[in-house]
Design a protein around this motif. Structure first.
Motif, PDB file in Angstrom:
ATOM      1  N   ILE A  22       9.546   1.525   6.246  1.00  0.00           N
ATOM      2  CA  ILE A  22       8.598   0.623   6.134  1.00  0.00           C
ATOM      3  C   ILE A  22       9.198  -0.787   5.939  1.00  0.00           C
ATOM      4  CG2 ILE A  22       8.044   1.249   4.092  1.00  0.00           C
ATOM      5  CD1 ILE A  22       5.624   0.653   7.542  1.00  0.00           C
ATOM      6  N   ARG A  23      10.165  -1.303   5.410  1.00  0.00           N
ATOM      7  CA  ARG A  23      10.806  -2.246   4.999  1.00  0.00           C
ATOM      8  C   ARG A  23       9.798  -3.181   3.319  1.00  0.00           C
ATOM      9  NH1 ARG A  23      12.889  -1.590   9.629  1.00  0.00           N
ATOM     10  NH2 ARG A  23      15.683  -1.748   9.757  1.00  0.00           N
ATOM     11  N   GLY A  24       8.817  -2.660   2.986  1.00  0.00           N
ATOM     12  CA  GLY A  24       8.319  -2.520   1.780  1.00  0.00           C
ATOM     13  C   GLY A  24       6.435  -2.277   2.950  1.00  0.00           C
ATOM     14  N   VAL A  57       7.088  10.365   6.529  1.00  0.00           N
ATOM     15  CA  VAL A  57       8.153   9.620   5.448  1.00  0.00           C
ATOM     16  C   VAL A  57       8.412   8.184   5.510  1.00  0.00           C
ATOM     17  CG1 VAL A  57      11.017  10.290   4.768  1.00  0.00           C
ATOM     18  CG2 VAL A  57       9.590  11.890   5.671  1.00  0.00           C
ATOM     19  N   LEU A  58       8.185   7.263   4.213  1.00  0.00           N
ATOM     20  CA  LEU A  58       8.076   6.279   4.564  1.00  0.00           C
ATOM     21  C   LEU A  58       9.585   6.316   3.516  1.00  0.00           C
ATOM     22  CD1 LEU A  58       5.223   5.174   3.037  1.00  0.00           C
ATOM     23  CD2 LEU A  58       5.821   5.787   5.485  1.00  0.00           C
ATOM     24  N   LEU A  59      10.396   4.924   4.298  1.00  0.00           N
ATOM     25  CA  LEU A  59      11.738   4.508   3.359  1.00  0.00           C
ATOM     26  C   LEU A  59      11.549   2.932   3.080  1.00  0.00           C
ATOM     27  CD1 LEU A  59      14.053   6.086   5.840  1.00  0.00           C
ATOM     28  CD2 LEU A  59      13.575   7.244   3.720  1.00  0.00           C
ATOM     29  N   GLU A  60      12.524   2.445   1.721  1.00  0.00           N
ATOM     30  CA  GLU A  60      12.546   1.729   1.610  1.00  0.00           C
ATOM     31  C   GLU A  60      10.682   0.398   1.078  1.00  0.00           C
ATOM     32  OE1 GLU A  60      15.041  -2.305   3.299  1.00  0.00           O
ATOM     33  OE2 GLU A  60      14.764  -0.617   4.964  1.00  0.00           O
ATOM     34  N   SER A  77      13.988   3.004  -8.800  1.00  0.00           N
ATOM     35  CA  SER A  77      13.304   2.533  -9.164  1.00  0.00           C
ATOM     36  C   SER A  77      11.752   2.092  -8.505  1.00  0.00           C
ATOM     37  CB  SER A  77      13.168   1.767 -10.625  1.00  0.00           C
ATOM     38  OG  SER A  77      13.820   0.489 -10.308  1.00  0.00           O
ATOM     39  N   ASN A  78      13.003   1.910  -6.977  1.00  0.00           N
ATOM     40  CA  ASN A  78      11.907   0.697  -5.625  1.00  0.00           C
ATOM     41  C   ASN A  78      10.965   1.292  -4.664  1.00  0.00           C
ATOM     42  OD1 ASN A  78      14.220   1.390  -5.012  1.00  0.00           O
ATOM     43  ND2 ASN A  78      14.535  -0.946  -4.175  1.00  0.00           N
ATOM     44  N   GLY A  79      11.175   3.245  -5.020  1.00  0.00           N
ATOM     45  CA  GLY A  79      10.373   3.579  -4.599  1.00  0.00           C
ATOM     46  C   GLY A  79      11.525   3.602  -2.650  1.00  0.00           C
ATOM     47  N   ARG A  80      12.407   4.230  -2.658  1.00  0.00           N
ATOM     48  CA  ARG A  80      13.103   4.215  -1.849  1.00  0.00           C
ATOM     49  C   ARG A  80      12.474   4.942  -0.222  1.00  0.00           C
ATOM     50  NH1 ARG A  80      18.055   1.671  -1.207  1.00  0.00           N
ATOM     51  NH2 ARG A  80      18.887   3.655   0.065  1.00  0.00           N
ATOM     52  N   ILE A  81      12.545   6.589  -1.349  1.00  0.00           N
ATOM     53  CA  ILE A  81      11.607   7.863  -0.566  1.00  0.00           C
ATOM     54  C   ILE A  81      10.899   8.008  -0.214  1.00  0.00           C
ATOM     55  CG2 ILE A  81      12.613   9.816   1.164  1.00  0.00           C
ATOM     56  CD1 ILE A  81      15.593   9.501   0.320  1.00  0.00           C
ATOM     57  N   TRP A  82       9.696   8.187  -0.050  1.00  0.00           N
ATOM     58  CA  TRP A  82       8.347   9.077  -0.074  1.00  0.00           C
ATOM     59  C   TRP A  82       8.019   9.660   1.491  1.00  0.00           C
ATOM     60  CZ3 TRP A  82       4.147   5.258  -1.484  1.00  0.00           C
ATOM     61  CH2 TRP A  82       4.101   4.508  -2.614  1.00  0.00           C
ATOM     62  N   ILE A  83       7.774  11.017   0.609  1.00  0.00           N
ATOM     63  CA  ILE A  83       7.799  12.277   1.441  1.00  0.00           C
ATOM     64  C   ILE A  83       5.944  13.047   1.123  1.00  0.00           C
ATOM     65  CG2 ILE A  83       7.679  14.369   2.798  1.00  0.00           C
ATOM     66  CD1 ILE A  83      10.430  14.185   0.855  1.00  0.00           C
ATOM     67  N   GLY A  84       5.569  12.738   2.685  1.00  0.00           N
ATOM     68  CA  GLY A  84       3.429  12.888   2.203  1.00  0.00           C
ATOM     69  C   GLY A  84       3.411  13.320   3.382  1.00  0.00           C
ATOM     70  N   PHE A  85       2.890  14.826   2.895  1.00  0.00           N
ATOM     71  CA  PHE A  85       2.168  15.794   3.839  1.00  0.00           C
ATOM     72  C   PHE A  85       0.766  16.444   3.388  1.00  0.00           C
ATOM     73  CE2 PHE A  85       4.525  17.849   0.678  1.00  0.00           C
ATOM     74  CZ  PHE A  85       3.891  18.339  -0.167  1.00  0.00           C
ATOM     75  N   ASN A  86       0.489  16.830   4.435  1.00  0.00           N
ATOM     76  CA  ASN A  86      -0.767  17.145   4.177  1.00  0.00           C
ATOM     77  C   ASN A  86      -1.103  18.891   4.121  1.00  0.00           C
ATOM     78  OD1 ASN A  86      -3.338  18.875   4.712  1.00  0.00           O
ATOM     79  ND2 ASN A  86      -4.127  17.225   6.648  1.00  0.00           N
ATOM     80  N   PRO A  87      -1.124  19.501   2.853  1.00  0.00           N
ATOM     81  CA  PRO A  87      -1.263  20.917   2.094  1.00  0.00           C
ATOM     82  C   PRO A  87      -1.756  21.382   3.398  1.00  0.00           C
ATOM     83  CG  PRO A  87      -2.618  19.186   0.541  1.00  0.00           C
ATOM     84  CD  PRO A  87      -1.934  18.510   1.552  1.00  0.00           C
TER      85      PRO A  87
END
Length: 181
Positions: A10-12, A33-36, A65-75
């Motif tokens: 996402i580059r921000g 999955v959101l990167l950067e 500290s800057n949230g390089r990798i976010w993994i989001g999923f619907n449980p």
């Protein structure tokens, strides 16, 4: 079987929250999955709840500290267990609840230098040796290196980074699937 999964550099994320929320809804994603992201940790819960209100989230703030990798999923659709992580990857066991399909996945946001990426390749080989048995293993993300000069926009020669990446793929017995976009 179609899995509604997306990896996005996402580059921000700070100024793109509404866009990502709409992107998830329009594409009916149940896993992203959101990167950067460049999101500071104190803002992560608020922003993640906004963009994916029914999602659970895994972050790698323990390593960066800057949230390089976010993994989001619907449980309701996915069971995800993080098995290993670093500043450059988050590796998980994933099960699609409706189909029962399960696999391992490593989501990558590699650092820019050859020496730092070499640490990533070693880390991923160690992950493979520890956790891979009878499950498929998928790697997705931004590797910050090309798999040879034909993928590079500015060169026609092999670099040491390309050679290390190729060696990693061979050692890990992985195949690079062609993608675009």
């Amino acid at each position: 079987m179609q899995l509604d999964l997306c990896t996005y550099n996402i580059r921000g994320l700070n100024n793109k929250q509404a866009f990502v929320k709409d992107f998830i809804e329009v594409n009916k994603l149940s896993f992203i999955v959101l990167l950067e992201t460049h999101v500071q940790e104190p803002n992560a819960l608020r922003i993640s709840r906004f963009i994916g209100p029914h999602f659970l989230w895994i972050f790698n703030y323990d390593h960066c500290s800057n949230g390089r990798i976010w993994i989001g999923f619907n449980p309701a659709f996915w069971k995800v267990q993080q098995l290993a992580s670093s500043a450059q990857h988050s590796s998980c066991s994933i099960c699609h609840l409706n189909s029962g399909a399960s696999f391992l996945a490593s989501f990558i946001y590699a650092l820019n230098s050859v020496s730092e990426r070499h640490l990533l390749w070693d880390d991923l080989i160690a992950f493979k040796d520890q956790f891979l048995s009878d499950k498929a293993w998928c790697l997705s993300g931004d590797f910050n290196v090309c798999n040879g000069p034909l993928e590079s926009t500015n060169g026609s020669h092999w670099t040491s980074g390309m050679s290390q990446f190729k060696d990693f793929l061979n050692t890990a017995e992985l195949t690079d699937l062609r993608t675009s976009g």
